[in-house]
Design an enzyme around this catalytic site. Structure first.
Site, PDB file in Angstrom:
ATOM      1  N   TYR A   1       0.871  -1.185   0.000  1.00  0.00           N
ATOM      2  CA  TYR A   1       0.000   0.000   0.000  1.00  0.00           C
ATOM      3  C   TYR A   1       0.900   1.225   0.000  1.00  0.00           C
ATOM      4  O   TYR A   1       1.814   1.332   0.816  1.00  0.00           O
ATOM      5  CB  TYR A   1      -0.882  -0.015   1.254  1.00  0.00           C
ATOM      6  CG  TYR A   1      -1.786   1.188   1.386  1.00  0.00           C
ATOM      7  CD1 TYR A   1      -2.917   1.324   0.592  1.00  0.00           C
ATOM      8  CD2 TYR A   1      -1.511   2.189   2.316  1.00  0.00           C
ATOM      9  CE1 TYR A   1      -3.760   2.420   0.716  1.00  0.00           C
ATOM     10  CE2 TYR A   1      -2.347   3.290   2.447  1.00  0.00           C
ATOM     11  CZ  TYR A   1      -3.472   3.398   1.659  1.00  0.00           C
ATOM     12  OH  TYR A   1      -4.294   4.488   1.784  1.00  0.00           O
TER      13      TYR A   1
ATOM     14  N   ASP B   1       9.395   2.714  -0.642  1.00  0.00           N
ATOM     15  CA  ASP B   1       8.399   3.410   0.183  1.00  0.00           C
ATOM     16  C   ASP B   1       8.669   3.088   1.652  1.00  0.00           C
ATOM     17  O   ASP B   1       8.347   2.001   2.134  1.00  0.00           O
ATOM     18  CB  ASP B   1       6.998   2.958  -0.247  1.00  0.00           C
ATOM     19  CG  ASP B   1       5.901   3.512   0.661  1.00  0.00           C
ATOM     20  OD1 ASP B   1       6.217   4.137   1.695  1.00  0.00           O
ATOM     21  OD2 ASP B   1       4.716   3.307   0.337  1.00  0.00           O
TER      22      ASP B   1
ATOM     23  N   LYS C   1       5.002   9.263   8.717  1.00  0.00           N
ATOM     24  CA  LYS C   1       4.845   8.733  10.079  1.00  0.00           C
ATOM     25  C   LYS C   1       5.923   9.234  11.060  1.00  0.00           C
ATOM     26  O   LYS C   1       5.809  10.346  11.534  1.00  0.00           O
ATOM     27  CB  LYS C   1       4.766   7.204  10.026  1.00  0.00           C
ATOM     28  CG  LYS C   1       3.566   6.739   9.150  1.00  0.00           C
ATOM     29  CD  LYS C   1       3.256   5.300   9.305  1.00  0.00           C
ATOM     30  CE  LYS C   1       2.261   4.791   8.279  1.00  0.00           C
ATOM     31  NZ  LYS C   1       0.853   4.980   8.606  1.00  0.00           N
TER      32      LYS C   1
HETATM   33  N1  HOZ Z   1      -3.626   3.048   5.884  1.00  0.00           N
HETATM   34  C1  HOZ Z   1      -3.321   3.187   7.253  1.00  0.00           C
HETATM   35  C2  HOZ Z   1      -2.859   1.889   7.816  1.00  0.00           C
HETATM   36  N2  HOZ Z   1      -1.890   1.191   7.072  1.00  0.00           N
HETATM   37  C3  HOZ Z   1      -4.528   3.651   8.016  1.00  0.00           C
HETATM   38  C4  HOZ Z   1      -4.349   4.972   8.552  1.00  0.00           C
HETATM   39  C5  HOZ Z   1      -5.456   5.427   9.489  1.00  0.00           C
HETATM   40  O1  HOZ Z   1      -6.577   4.960   9.398  1.00  0.00           O
HETATM   41  O2  HOZ Z   1      -5.191   6.273  10.312  1.00  0.00           O
END
Ligand code: HOZ
Length: 429
Positions: A143, A239, A267
Site C-alpha cells: 500500500y 516506500d 509517520k
Molecule cells: N492506511 C493506514 C494503515 N496502514 C490507516 C491509517 C489510518 O486509518 O489512520
C-alpha cells in the site's frame, strides 16, 4: 462496545461516511464498532468513557517514542506560539531536510509534503517525468497511499475490505499499473521484459511490507530489484512511510543496505503531525518545479508545526540510548511471549516481525511471504482475537492485514501484560 462508543458512532455516521475519516478505523475488518479515543499517554490510549488500553496502533506508526512525549509537545508549543503557517520557506524546513539527507546516504535532496499518499504519488510522477515512460510496477498487497495509480491490488484498508482495487480509478490509469507478487523476483523480471525496454518508469515497493501484515523481503529480493532497475533504466522507489526511522535509523534501506533512486517517508518523521517527504538522487529531484517541469506544491507543505514535531521526533531518537536495539529487544520479547501464548492455547499461528513492527497471522502456513498467503490466513479468527484483546485492555490495529507498532514507552511490564492478555484471549477463542 460501550454506550459511549455506540452513541458516538451513530452521531458520526450521520455526517461522516462510515463514521470515520480513514476506512480501516471503522472496524469493518474485525466487526463491531470503533472505540473513540479521547486522549493518550506513553503506551496507553484512553476511550471517550475513560477505559485504558495498551496501544499497538501507535497512530499507525508515528508514535515511536510513545504518546504525548514531552520533547515533541514542547516543540509543537514553541512553534505554534510563533505562527502556525506562513506559506513561505522557513529555516526549520532546512534543518529537517538536512537531518534526512544526513541520515540517508541515497538521498541528495528531499521535498516535504503532508502525507505518505502525496509523497508516493509525487515520487511516481517524478519517475515518469524523469524517464519519459508511463508504466509502473507495484507489488500485490503493498500500500502506497491512495493515489489513483496505486489503488490497484493495494494492501491496508483496501485489502481489509476485499476491494484491493478501488472504484473510481480510470481504466487508463489502472492499465499503466502492473502488479507482481511480493518477493517474486522472477515474476517481476518477466513483467519488465514483457513490456519492452522503454516502458516501465518505476518499481515501487515497501522494503518490509507492513500493509498486508509484516512480511520481510526474501534474501536477494531487494538486491535483485536494484539490479533489474539498473539494467532497464527504471527508477527504484522504496516506500519507507512505515519503515522509515522505525526499523532502523534512516530506515530499511540502511538495514538491508539498498540504494533506492527515490524513497518516501512519513509517520515517524512527522512526530505525529501531518508530514511526509520524498527524496533521492539529485538528477531526478532536479526535475521538480521550480527547477524542472514536474509539478508538485502544497499550502501546508513544510508546515512549521509539523516540521517542529518531526525534528523533535528525530532528535529525540538521536538522544535516546540505543533506541533501535531497545525496540528490537522489545519486539523479540513480545514475539517470544506471543509464540508461547499461541502454543499454550494450541492455536495455529505465526508471528512475523521486523524490529518493533509485528503481525500475528492465524494460519497453518510456515511463513507468509506475499499477499495471497496473507489473504489465506484466518482473518475471522483475528477478528475474534482482536475483540478479546480489547476486552483484556489491549488495542491492536483493527485488521489482520496491518502491523502492530511497539514504542519505546512499552516497557517490560507493559509487554508482560500484553502477553498475559494474549494468553487469556487465545484460550477464550
Ligand atoms: N492506511 C493506514 C494503515 N496502514 C490507516 C491509517 C489510518 O486509518 O489512520
Amino acid at each position: 462496545m460501550s454506550n459511549s462508543d455506540q452513541s458516538l458512532i451513530e452521531r458520526a455516521q450521520k455526517v461522516i461516511p462510515g463514521g470515520v475519516n480513514s476506512p480501516v478505523r471503522a472496524f469493518k475488518g474485525v466487526g463491531g464498532n470503533p472505540v473513540f479515543i479521547a486522549r493518550a499517554e506513553g503506551p496507553y490510549v484512553y476511550s471517550q468513557d475513560n477505559r485504558q488500553f495498551i496501544d499497538y496502533v501507535g497512530s499507525w506508526g508515528p508514535m515511536i517514542l510513545g504518546h504525548t512525549d514531552s520533547r515533541i509537545l514542547e516543540a509543537i508549543g514553541t512553534a505554534a506560539a510563533t505562527g502556525t503557517s506562513f506559506g513561505a520557506p522557513t529555516s526549520g524546513e532546512i534543518d529537517l531536510a538536512e537531518e534526512l539527507v544526513d541520515a540517508l546516504p541515497a538521498m541528495d535532496m528531499v521535498r516535504l509534503v503532508n502525507s505518505g499518499t502525496e509523497a508516493c504519488m509525487t515520487a511516481l510522477r517524478l519517475a515518469r517525468a524523469y524517464t519519459g515512460r508511463d508504466a509502473i510496477i507495484k507489488f500485490a498487497g503493498c500500500y502506497h497511499g491512495h493515489g489513483d495509480c496505486l489503488l490497484v491490488k493495494a494492501g491496508s484498508g483496501a485489502a481489509t475490505f476485499g476491494v484491493p482495487s478501488s472504484s473510481g480509478v480510470p481504466k487508463g490509469t489502472a492499465n499503466d499499473t502492473l502488479v507482481a507478487p511480493y518477493n517474486d523476483l522472477a515474476a517481476t523480471r518477466a513483467l519488465v521484459e514483457s513490456r519492452g525496454k522503454d516502458d516501465v518508469a518505476a518499481i515501487i515497493l515497501e522494503p518490509v511490507a507492513g500493509n498486508m501484515g509484516v512480511i520481510n523481503p526474501a534474501p536477494g529480493f531487494l538486491e535483485g530489484l536494484r539490479k533489474l532497475c539498473d539494467e532497464y533504466g527504471i527508477v527504484l522507489i522504496v516506500d519507507e512511510v512505515m519503515t522509515g526511522f522505525r526499523v532502523a535509523w534512516g530506515g530499511a534501506q540502511r538495514l538491508f543496505i539498498i540504494t533506492p533512486d527515490l524513497s518516501t517517508f512519513g509517520k515517524v518523521i512527522g512526530g505525529g503531525l501531518p508530514l511526509a517527504a520524498f527524496g533521492g538522487k539529485r538528477k531526478i529531484m532536479e526535475c521538480l518545479a521550480p527547477l524542472g517541469t514536474c509539478y508538485q506544491a502544497g499550502t501546508l507543505s513544510g508546515n512549521p508545526l509539523a516540521v517542529a514535531a518531526g525534528l523533535a521526533s528525530l532528535r529525540a531518537l538521536k538522544e535516546e540510548d540505543r533506541p533501535y536495539e531497545r525496540l528490537e529487544e522489545k519486539g523479540a520479547y513480545l514475539e517470544a511471549g506471543l509464540r508461547a501464548a499461541l502454543d499454550s492455547a494450541s492455536v495455529p499461528g505465526i508471528i512475523q516481525r521486523q524490529g518493533s513492527m509485528v503481525t500475528v497471522f492465524f494460519t497453518d502456513q510456515k511463513a507468509v511471504t506475499n499477499f495471497d498467503e496473507a489473504a489465506a490466513c484466518d482473518h475471522e479468527k483475528f477478528g475474534k482475537f482482536f475483540h478479546k484483546m480489547l476486552e483484556n485492555g489491549v488495542a491492536l490495529p483493527p485488521s489482520g492485514y496491518e502491523s502492530w507498532f511497539i514504542s519505546l514507552s512499552h516497557d517490560k511490564e507493559i509487554l508482560d501484560q500484553t502477553i498475559e492478555a494474549a494468553k487469556a484471549s487465545l484460550a477464550a477463542l
